[in-house]
Write a protein that holds these residues in place. Sequence first.
Motif, PDB file in Angstrom:
ATOM      1  N   GLU A 263       0.816  -1.210   0.000  1.00  0.00           N
ATOM      2  CA  GLU A 263       0.000   0.000   0.000  1.00  0.00           C
ATOM      3  C   GLU A 263       0.850   1.260   0.000  1.00  0.00           C
ATOM      4  O   GLU A 263       0.572   2.215  -0.718  1.00  0.00           O
ATOM      5  N   LEU A 264       1.913   1.235   0.818  1.00  0.00           N
ATOM      6  CA  LEU A 264       2.712   2.445   0.913  1.00  0.00           C
ATOM      7  C   LEU A 264       3.532   2.666  -0.330  1.00  0.00           C
ATOM      8  O   LEU A 264       3.682   3.777  -0.811  1.00  0.00           O
ATOM      9  N   LYS A 265       4.013   1.566  -0.865  1.00  0.00           N
ATOM     10  CA  LYS A 265       4.741   1.629  -2.124  1.00  0.00           C
ATOM     11  C   LYS A 265       3.819   2.202  -3.200  1.00  0.00           C
ATOM     12  O   LYS A 265       4.175   3.086  -3.948  1.00  0.00           O
ATOM     13  N   THR A 266       2.603   1.669  -3.227  1.00  0.00           N
ATOM     14  CA  THR A 266       1.652   2.126  -4.223  1.00  0.00           C
ATOM     15  C   THR A 266       1.306   3.592  -4.009  1.00  0.00           C
ATOM     16  O   THR A 266       1.158   4.344  -4.971  1.00  0.00           O
ATOM     17  N   SER A 267       1.217   4.010  -2.743  1.00  0.00           N
ATOM     18  CA  SER A 267       0.830   5.394  -2.508  1.00  0.00           C
ATOM     19  C   SER A 267       1.880   6.357  -3.038  1.00  0.00           C
ATOM     20  O   SER A 267       1.558   7.427  -3.536  1.00  0.00           O
ATOM     21  N   VAL A 268       3.152   5.965  -2.957  1.00  0.00           N
ATOM     22  CA  VAL A 268       4.188   6.824  -3.531  1.00  0.00           C
ATOM     23  C   VAL A 268       4.038   6.891  -5.049  1.00  0.00           C
ATOM     24  O   VAL A 268       4.136   7.962  -5.656  1.00  0.00           O
TER      25      VAL A 268
END
Lengths: 409, 405
Positions: A263-268
């Motif tokens: 999720e965090l990777k995707t958010s970046v």
Amino acid sequence: MIVYLRLAWRNVWRQRRRTLLIAIAMGIIMTLLVFYDGLLGGFEQAIYNNAIQLLGGNIQAHALGYNAKAARKPLLPIHNPNRVIKAAESHPDVIVASQRIVTGGMVTNREGAFAVSIIGIEPEKEALITPVAKTIIQGRYLQPEDGDAIVIGKGLAIAMNVDVGDRLTVVSNARNTQTRQRTMTVIGIYDVGVPSVEKTMIYLSLAAAQRLFRLEGQATEVIISLRRIGQEPTVIRALSQDLPEYELSSWEDSFPELKETMELKTSVMVMIGVFMLGIASIGIFNSLMMAVFERTREIGILGALGLRPFEISLIFLFEGVLIGLIGASLGAILGTLLNAFFAYYGMDYSAFTTLTEYTALISGRIYTQLVPHKIMQHALTVAIISALAALYPAIEASRREPAQALHYV
Amino acid sequence: MIHYVKLAYRNLGRHRRRSILSGLALALGTALLLFIAAFFEGEMRSAMETTIRLNTGHLQLQDADYDPDKLSVAWEYLIEKPEQVAAQIQTLDAVAVAAPRLIANGIVSAGDEAVGVQIIGIAPESKANDPYRDGLVEGQFLTAEDRDGILIGYPLANSLGLKPGDRLSLLVNTANGSVDEQVFTVRGIFSTGTTAYDKGVVFLSLAKAQVFSGAGDRASLIFILLNDREQAEAVAAAIRTPAYQVKTWRQMNELLVLVNDFSNAYLAVINLIVLGVTATVIVNTLLMSVFERTREIGILAAIGMKRRQIIALFLTEAALLALGGVAFGGALGWALSAYFGEVGFYFGDLGMSAQMLMQDRIYTVLTLEAAINLILTAFVITLLAALYPARMAARMEPVEALRGK
């Protein structure tokens, strides 16, 4: 109203060169944005899909009460697993559903003892999805009728100094904390390139696990593999209606750390996408604004003919929306074609790197995703920006005295 | 030449809003490129740094036959009199710290749960263990004399429900190939901020680990940190003997290098897309402005400007625009990277394997090399994008251009 729309439509095509120029630019930009999103989806699948399949499928169904004790991997048999399998496999997004017996235990030999997850599987079904089946480096993968045979990871094989054909002792607690112990033969060694996983997962056939744990005809979970990551909520919602007496959890619940990473990777990556949208918006805004300011004289004429500022602005608003829609549809078509092309053929990475083989968990070929909801979103953004960009100069120009606007160079 | 610059500057100033917006689009594009580069660089550096600090060190001295995949504590794979060897290595100038470690496979059990772990025997007072000492969340660190204490990671303590003072049972694979089991008291709980690591290791004092695993006065490896990691190869050559093998951080982190390469490839594609969007915006704006200024171009041609000169004028305009945009974008990208380099992005448990450790927070790192490369690329792409509109302008016939169509 319809009159203004007709006027706007005529204006759009009277200035054919300008319209095409702006629409093509919008189209190219939107194509790139759509391609970016498609690529992102493709990366997500390439990086996480194998990991999810390896860790135990997109969705797991357990007996009620399992999740409370999940950390202990209890041998809590699931009632009528075939019903779950049938229900799951009738869903179009499900590739395969298969039953498992999963519990913790140890393997020992003269090199020592190692804590592992003991996983009894339906080999022919899991072969469709698990990286284990595709990465057997020695021996062979499991078959349904295999008895006291196990498949272990390369990491464990090295640590325990065993080869195919060697024997190991598998120790675990059956129900009622009764210790079960059995000597088994290694028939295959898999290598997914991640030693920490290889060291802790050993596989045997479901039938053998049922005998070992005295669970004849039973299983502790059903794993459900989906076509794509992200379909879990819809599938769970659909299934839980038919299957109220089971606990359905997605990999996101079962492996929260993987979900968080993703999720965090995707958010970046999404942030980068938003940034790009910002750049694109400025570009579109700029071109369209230029095109309208260029026509200040025309606006003066409309004013002189007696159109009120509001009506003039309306015409230009419609023009902006129309050009935006033309550009957006162009982008949607081109972007989808580009994504479809790479979704089918895959994008080879070798042009950008010296390495083509990564670990078995990360594939070197990316298959882009079709991203219909993103396309709608981008199309809407483009149309809105385009409308605003046309409206602003039109309002400004239409407020001028017609005589003055007529003299504008 | 200065002539063109003046003219171009005035032309840009005449359409201030448009010039500013074009410059802004370019600036955002450049800033985005820099930021992406800084993010990926930060991610990879943090992974490499963390792995070195916690897991591999810059160098490891091992017995010539030692196999790190097996973690065997059989005597023939171990280093004899490790304290002396470490002390000797420590005397080298390039070495910051050298400490012996004994590593064995084991299983922790508490209640009815059992988890496989690496048991690491450490010399507690050594500076090499600072990351664990500094990361202590509860309880105390080990001491060299501690015969009963164990240090466990926060995620492990959490999943087993352990607090300092609680007891757990530890099973170890011993030197003679059998297993031994003993009860230890949780002395302290540490967190290095790297969940993947913290859940898979437990620490004992070296002396206790040696007795427990039957290794005697031996260690698996000497963990070495250098003052400068680029000296790894030189120091490795200096301390290598036939009895020992020396591994450098580069050799021990091949998987990380692989992943680095993968993400660079990923980065290249994303950069292309960003550049594509920015270039399209620039080409479009310039084209529109050429068409809008048709009459002006006609006048320039009518008063005798040659095609080459018109191209030069438009290119100069683009260059000025690019210069402004890229400079502003460079500053913006640098500021963003500097900000997130201080504050960091929180990322949760990254990395599923102990071969690739990541801090749970990523700090962006913008290297000068990357910044210069990307800024130059953005500048050159803008000029290339301006070439087509400029030639378009130069090709117009003066008379027709004057009429405006």
